[in-house]
Design an enzyme around this catalytic site. Structure first.
Site, PDB file in Angstrom:
ATOM      1  N   SER A 189      41.559  33.669  40.887  1.00 45.91           N
ATOM      2  CA  SER A 189      41.205  33.009  42.154  1.00 45.91           C
ATOM      3  C   SER A 189      39.921  33.577  42.750  1.00 45.91           C
ATOM      4  O   SER A 189      39.034  32.809  43.165  1.00 45.91           O
ATOM      5  CB  SER A 189      42.351  33.102  43.157  1.00 45.91           C
ATOM      6  OG  SER A 189      42.566  34.435  43.518  1.00 45.91           O
ATOM      7  N   PRO A 191      46.550  30.246  43.050  1.00 45.26           N
ATOM      8  CA  PRO A 191      47.320  31.333  43.680  1.00 45.26           C
ATOM      9  C   PRO A 191      46.556  32.657  43.584  1.00 45.26           C
ATOM     10  O   PRO A 191      45.910  32.922  42.561  1.00 45.26           O
ATOM     11  CB  PRO A 191      48.604  31.395  42.843  1.00 45.26           C
ATOM     12  CG  PRO A 191      48.679  30.098  42.114  1.00 45.26           C
ATOM     13  CD  PRO A 191      47.273  29.614  41.938  1.00 45.26           C
ATOM     14  N   VAL A 192      46.611  33.476  44.647  1.00 43.06           N
ATOM     15  CA  VAL A 192      45.848  34.731  44.646  1.00 43.06           C
ATOM     16  C   VAL A 192      46.618  35.852  43.957  1.00 43.06           C
ATOM     17  O   VAL A 192      47.857  35.825  43.898  1.00 43.06           O
ATOM     18  CB  VAL A 192      45.449  35.184  46.086  1.00 43.06           C
ATOM     19  CG1 VAL A 192      44.484  34.213  46.707  1.00 43.06           C
ATOM     20  CG2 VAL A 192      46.671  35.372  46.957  1.00 43.06           C
ATOM     21  N   ASP A 211      36.644  37.329  32.962  1.00 42.44           N
ATOM     22  CA  ASP A 211      37.071  36.357  33.983  1.00 42.44           C
ATOM     23  C   ASP A 211      35.885  35.534  34.479  1.00 42.44           C
ATOM     24  O   ASP A 211      35.940  34.299  34.518  1.00 42.44           O
ATOM     25  CB  ASP A 211      37.744  37.074  35.158  1.00 42.44           C
ATOM     26  CG  ASP A 211      39.108  37.652  34.793  1.00 42.44           C
ATOM     27  OD1 ASP A 211      39.490  37.561  33.613  1.00 42.44           O
ATOM     28  OD2 ASP A 211      39.777  38.192  35.680  1.00 42.44           O
ATOM     29  N   ALA A 237      36.856  32.418  40.805  1.00 43.25           N
ATOM     30  CA  ALA A 237      36.535  30.997  40.980  1.00 43.25           C
ATOM     31  C   ALA A 237      35.880  30.763  42.338  1.00 43.25           C
ATOM     32  O   ALA A 237      34.938  29.958  42.449  1.00 43.25           O
ATOM     33  CB  ALA A 237      37.806  30.163  40.843  1.00 43.25           C
TER      34      ALA A 237
HETATM   35  C1  MEV Z   1      42.124  40.359  33.981  1.00 44.28           C
HETATM   36  O1  MEV Z   1      42.102  38.935  34.008  1.00 44.28           O
HETATM   37  C2  MEV Z   1      41.935  40.847  32.589  1.00 44.28           C
HETATM   38  C3  MEV Z   1      41.886  42.366  32.429  1.00 44.28           C
HETATM   39  O2  MEV Z   1      41.684  42.609  31.039  1.00 44.28           O
HETATM   40  C4  MEV Z   1      40.792  42.988  33.240  1.00 44.28           C
HETATM   41  C5  MEV Z   1      39.398  42.659  32.725  1.00 44.28           C
HETATM   42  O3  MEV Z   1      39.211  42.243  31.604  1.00 44.28           O
HETATM   43  O4  MEV Z   1      38.446  42.880  33.497  1.00 44.28           O
HETATM   44  C6  MEV Z   1      43.214  42.997  32.807  1.00 44.28           C
END
Ligand code: MEV
Length: 312
Positions: free
Chosen positions: A106, A99-100, A150, A109
């Site tokens: 998303s 899901p976006v 991420d 990936a």
């Molecule tokens: C996003 O998945 C996680 C955050 O901490 C942003 C980041 O680490 O770049 C909100």
């Protein structure tokens, strides 16, 4: 034809604080994936790569896209990384079950799947560290100040303990545990939450620094619990992390409902995951309680639930 894929992800502990130098933990979610497929096309046409992404109704030649479009950017970065070779016209087809804008990674990936498929198809597969670095460049379009967690967890496809600017540590654990992921159905672009936190931090540095520090300590404690198999301690740590995420203003009424529902139905702890202000929550659940928690979440309004086992 060359096909490559990359998993979704969730942040277990430490989102937002990780942008300010504190540690965080993220795990892959292999139940959802992004896939990129490259095919040679037997025709001479203007433009070299035709990009199709049916889920976002994209059907264009590479040169027709703005160079800052995330897909154009990752294709150009990959071609540059492998020395801009000559190649026949190609079709790049992207599909995803992730899901976006909901905290499941998303966009990241998709970037990693494209890097893998394109570099492999052109005979020069890139090492993991390089794949991650290229996806990081695209993350900067999604929000200006990504921590890098991420792209790291999606690339390495393993639970990681992450500190910005350092190599991710792959978390080894003998004891797997189960997470239920519940989607509020409210999309929430990372950039909005990250910018909101930044503004609030600039207005009140002592409050935000204290919260980030406490969150970082929770992530460090959780790392030890995972490595030493003290899984029963993760739930309470999640609840503490959620309280701090509330304090920094990134929770939402819908997240709160799902988090409370999961805990009432038997989860040992729950929190939002990712940028917040919508998107997904996670709960750590004893395997015997998973059905009950999933059903309760759906009845409380979750538009989707996922079950994933964290193991190394
Ligand atoms: C996003 O998945 C996680 C955050 O901490 C942003 C980041 O680490 O770049 C909100």
């Amino acid at each position: 034809m060359t096909t490559a894929s990359a998993p979704g992800k969730i942040i277990l502990f430490g989102e937002h604080a990780v942008v300010y130098g504190r540690p965080a933990i993220a795990v892959p979610v292999r139940e959802v994936i992004a896939t990129a497929e490259i095919t040679d096309i037997n025709q001479t046409t203007h433009g070299q790569i035709h990009i199709e992404a049916p889920e976002i109704k994209l059907d264009k030649w590479l040169h027709e896209l703005d160079p800052d479009h995330p897909l154009a950017k990752i294709v150009h970065l990959t071609l540059h990384a492998i020395g801009s070779p000559k190649f026949p016209p190609l079709r790049l087809r992207i599909t995803s079950t992730i899901p976006v804008s909901s905290g499941l990674g998303s966009g990241t990936a998709v970037s990693i799947a494209v890097v893998r498929a394109l570099s492999t198809h052109l005979g020069q597969p890139l090492p993991l560290q390089r794949q991650s670095a290229l996806a990081f460049e695209v993350e900067k379009i999604h929000h200006g100040t990504p921590s890098g967690i991420d792209n790291s967890v999606v690339t390495y496809d393993q639970p990681i303990y992450f500190v910005q600017g350092e190599e991710p540590e792959i978390l080894q654990s003998e004891t797997p545990f189960t997470l239920i992921i519940g989607d509020t159905g409210q999309t929430s672009p990372t950039t909005v939450a990250v910018n909101q936190v930044r503004q609030a931090w600039q207005e009140n540095p002592p409050k935000y620094e204290a919260a980030f520090e406490a969150i970082g300590q929770i992530a460090s404690q959780a790392r030890r619990c995972i490595m030493e198999g003290r899984i029963h301690e993760l739930g309470p740590l999640m609840n503490q992390n959620q309280t701090l995420l509330e304090d920094i203003g990134v929770s939402s009424p819908e997240l709160r409902v799902l988090i409370e529902t999961a805990c009432t139905a038997g989860a040992s702890g729950a929190k939002l995951s990712g940028a917040g202000l919508g998107g997904n929550m996670i709960a750590v659940v004893d395997p015997d309680d998973t059905d009950r928690v999933e059903i309760a979440l759906r009845e409380a309004g979750a538009v989707r639930t996922l079950r994933t086992e964290v193991s190394t």
